[in-house]
Design a protein around this motif. Structure first.
Motif, short mmCIF file in Angstrom:
data_model
loop_
_atom_site.label_atom_id
_atom_site.label_comp_id
_atom_site.label_asym_id
_atom_site.label_seq_id
_atom_site.Cartn_x
_atom_site.Cartn_y
_atom_site.Cartn_z
N CYS A 369 44.43 10.04 -1.46
CA CYS A 369 44.38 8.61 -1.11
C CYS A 369 43.73 7.84 -2.26
N LYS A 372 40.14 6.17 -0.64
CA LYS A 372 39.15 7.24 -0.38
C LYS A 372 37.73 6.73 -0.11
N LYS A 373 37.62 5.72 0.72
CA LYS A 373 36.28 5.19 1.03
C LYS A 373 35.95 5.17 2.52
N CYS A 374 36.94 5.23 3.39
CA CYS A 374 36.68 4.99 4.81
C CYS A 374 35.67 6.01 5.35
N PHE A 376 34.93 7.20 8.23
CA PHE A 376 35.26 8.17 9.27
C PHE A 376 36.20 9.25 8.76
N CYS A 377 36.63 9.12 7.51
CA CYS A 377 37.72 9.95 6.97
C CYS A 377 37.12 11.11 6.15
N GLU A 416 48.74 9.94 2.86
CA GLU A 416 47.58 9.44 3.61
C GLU A 416 47.62 7.92 3.60
N ARG A 444 47.87 1.33 3.67
CA ARG A 444 46.72 0.51 4.10
C ARG A 444 47.22 -0.92 4.20
N LYS A 482 36.54 -0.01 5.43
CA LYS A 482 38.00 0.04 5.52
C LYS A 482 38.64 -0.87 4.45
S1 SF4 Z 1 41.40 6.51 6.32
FE1 SF4 Z 1 43.27 6.31 5.13
S2 SF4 Z 1 42.85 4.66 3.68
FE2 SF4 Z 1 40.87 5.35 4.45
S3 SF4 Z 1 40.17 6.85 2.97
FE3 SF4 Z 1 41.23 7.98 4.61
S4 SF4 Z 1 43.32 8.18 3.90
FE4 SF4 Z 1 42.36 6.59 2.65
#
Ligand code: SF4
Length: 650
Positions: A369, A372-374, A376-377, A416, A444, A482
């Motif tokens: 991705c 790569k900052k979210c 919860f991910c 992703e 996104r 997000k």
């Molecule tokens: S939730 Fe989606 S947009 Fe956010 S870091 Fe993960 S893969 Fe990337």
């Protein structure tokens, strides 16, 4: 083992259960890569194989035997109905499967008449979305109109298969589902004990069929190395059963486990019993570990130079760069039974059907991705953090190669989050080469998707996008990192919708610090997005904290306390936590799902969102005043102005 590899035939297997409408892409990628390196590589999808065997006349007879032997107290509505209508199932199901495979369209007339297939308990769902707004008899008319004969028949046939899945669950294996199998034995299981105990039981009918299919695949391909990819927890039991069958009958075959499940859940595994089934377990992108492993098996690389690989003794990770995404070869579906997949129609929603209906060639625009900052991910894991983009030329070559091979022009980009710049370049190239494809993928909702880019994407064949709105709350979106706001999502999704592209939003509830007021307000935003024609589809997930996510790594920054670590020896992914807000998020789940289900069918968009949290079931002809007062008293009123999304769009 090491000196007897001879000509190395490699077989990649998709274990049950994955989706039934199209092959899961992992073996297509691996097989394409291995062939590009000159290996003799084949693939088999035992997920669709097992489903078709269970739904064959032989399968139905065997299920009927088990159902007939059930003691009275174990019979359920599903098994009783099946036993009463067995002869009809036996004679109608094979033609119905042919219809769902696209081999006999004319049968739609008979299926759609609703006098052909038995209608068991699952057909009650035809009432669910009506919710007192439409009469029962016109449910399908409302959904499909007068012309949607094929779709109507597909939906009826899908309900019939769902009834049969319930029969298998109730009479043979309580863990059975057509899209996941025995998931609870593997998902975040700190020890191998439950899985090991299940694998130690005698074969039930599903196991016996899987054993037969495994032996058939071995006999057809004569492999010396078998790669089993388990993308999800719902594939793990099947993967181990396949490996067990191989080790019992062909102990010299080398077995390897890899895939998304290992990449997320088995990062700290120390369980020796796994190696009774598998010789090796690899982590993350499989290409480099596999090349190293093959060299090791051929005697040209020592064991301590394996890459990201568990052996029965230890985990070995000799540092070598991964194969660049553009050098990983074009995926190939060669050897998979492309005409056997079933086009199903679970939900009467045009966007939702893309997941279960039709054959899609699966491709990725990039590995990982770009955002790569979210929080919860799993941003700390390779499948998110290692962003590697192929050039537009490479992507086009892969698209053309898949069209030549499969004859299909539908593509699902399973990124992703596909990067907007790369999608723009791809769209321009598709138009230049006059390559007519239909495609959809995950993005996104970022602001570079403006009106002109969305129109360009639509012109190039984009039919749908999916993306995360998560909790529709600017405070929580910020906490999640997000990188979008609710107003921005409204504008971007509207731009897609105006270009004729369907939009599906991934939604979340239960994020740290989320209050009851946040939940009600988020649903109000979602209601307005549906009403304004910005989104057409969505799905609510309950937030789970994973050990790899920023929330799991730094819980104090999100106001939560993690449960004490379990020191797992097997899987480790989800982790329990306590949120200081103390909100009972589970109490909202059913209401959120019910609201969304109705919104997706255009129903209830004018209702106060508190109505969905009514603890009493709605009557067929609307709610009573007393019920409405009760819902109003228990759930906070939304603080979101009713025209907020319209104003954002203006
Ligand atoms: S939730 Fe989606 S947009 Fe956010 S870091 Fe993960 S893969 Fe990337």
């Amino acid at each position: 083992m090491l000196s007897d590899m001879g000509e190395l035939r490699i077989l990649s297997i998709i274990p049950p259960m994955t989706q039934l409408n199209t092959p899961y892409p992992s073996t297509a990628y691996l097989t394409g890569f291995l062939r590009s390196r000159g290996f003799r590589a084949e693939q088999a999808d035992l997920s669709i194989g097992l489903a078709l065997k269970l739904l064959s006349v032989e399968g139905l007879r065997a299920i009927h035997e088990r159902v007939s032997a059930l003691p009275r107290e174990q019979q359920t509505a599903a098994t009783r109905f099946f036993a009463e209508h067995f002869e009809v199932y036996r004679t109608t199901l094979s033609p119905t499967i042919r219809f769902l495979q696209g081999r006999d369209a004319s049968l739609a007339h008979r299926i759609a008449s609703r006098h052909y297939l038995p209608e068991g308990p699952r057909f009650a769902s035809l009432d669910q979305y009506i919710d007192g707004e439409h009469g029962e008899g016109d449910a399908l008319d409302w959904a499909f109109g007068a012309l949607g004969l094929q779709d109507r028949a597909k939906h009826i046939a899908t309900l019939c298969l769902n009834d049969l899945a319930d029969v298998i669950r109730d009479a043979i294996d309580p863990r059975f589902e057509f899209v996941r199998y025995a998931e609870s034995l593997a998902a975040s299981q700190p020890t191998f004990d439950h899985l090991d105990a299940a694998l130690g039981t005698p074969h039930n009918l599903v196991d016996a069929f899987l054993h037969t299919l495994t032996l058939e695949a071995l006999s057809r391909h004569q492999p010396k190395l078998v790669l089993i990819t388990a993308p999800f927890p719902g594939n793990v039991y099947g993967a181990f059963r396949i490996a067990q069958s191989i080790k019992r009958t062909h102990p010299s075959i080398v077995t390897v486990l890899g895939g998304g499940y290992c990449n997320t859940e088995l990062r700290a595994m120390s369980e020796p019993r796994v190696f009774d089934y598998f010789d090796f377990v690899t982590l993350d992108a499989g290409e480099r570990p596999l090349l190293a492993l093959v060299e090791h098996l051929q005697g040209t690389r020592p064991l301590d130079r394996l890459v990201r690989t568990y052996t029965s003794e230890r985990y070995v990770d000799f540092k070598e760069p991964d194969i660049a995404f553009s050098d990983s070869g074009a995926p190939t579906y060669a050897g998979l039974p492309l005409d056997d997949y079933l086009s199903l129609l679970d939900m009467l929603n045009p966007m939702h059907r893309l997941w279960s209906d039709g054959r899609w060639n699966k491709l990725t625009v990039a590995h990982g991705c770009y955002w790569k900052k979210c929080s919860f991910c799993d941003v700390n894991l390779d499948y998110i953090s290692r962003y590697d983009l192929a050039t537009t030329g490479v992507l086009l070559d892969r698209i053309e190669s898949l069209i030549r091979e499969t004859g299909q022009t539908g593509f699902h980009f399973v990124d992703e989050a596909a990067p907007p710049k790369a999608l723009k370049s791809l769209a321009q190239a598709l138009l230049q080469r006059q390559l007519n494809i239909s495609w959809w993928g995950n993005i996104r909702f970022e602001k570079s998707f403006n009106t002109s880019l969305c129109q360009l994407l639509a012109d190039s064949g984009c039919i749908a996008v999916t993306g995360g709105l998560e909790v529709a709350s600017d405070r929580l979106l910020k906490l999640m990192k997000k990188g979008v706001s609710v107003a921005q999502v409204a504008r971007v999704t509207r731009a897609f919708s105006d270009a004729g592209i369907l939009v599906h939003a991934y939604l979340m509830y239960g994020f740290p610090t989320q209050t009851a007021q946040d939940t009600v307000d988020a649903l109000e935003y979602v209601r307005q997005l549906f009403a304004a024609g910005c989104i057409q589809s969505g799905f609510f997930h309950r937030f789970t904290c994973t050990v790899h996510s920023p929330v799991g790594k730094h819980p104090e920054e999100y106001g939560v306390t993690l449960s004490p670590p379990l020191h797992p020896t097997f899987a480790n992914n989800d982790i329990n936590f306590t949120d200081a807000t103390g909100v009972d998020h589970d109490a909202f789940g059913a209401g959120l799902r019910k609201a969304l289900y109705n919104y997706m069918h255009g129903i209830g968009l004018d209702l106060d969102v508190r109505e969905w949290f009514d603890p009493r079931p709605a009557s067929r002809h609307g709610r009573t005043k007393g019920t409405r007062r009760r819902a109003t008293r228990d759930v906070p009123r939304t603080t979101v102005p009713p025209d907020l999304i319209e104003r954002s769009l203006a």
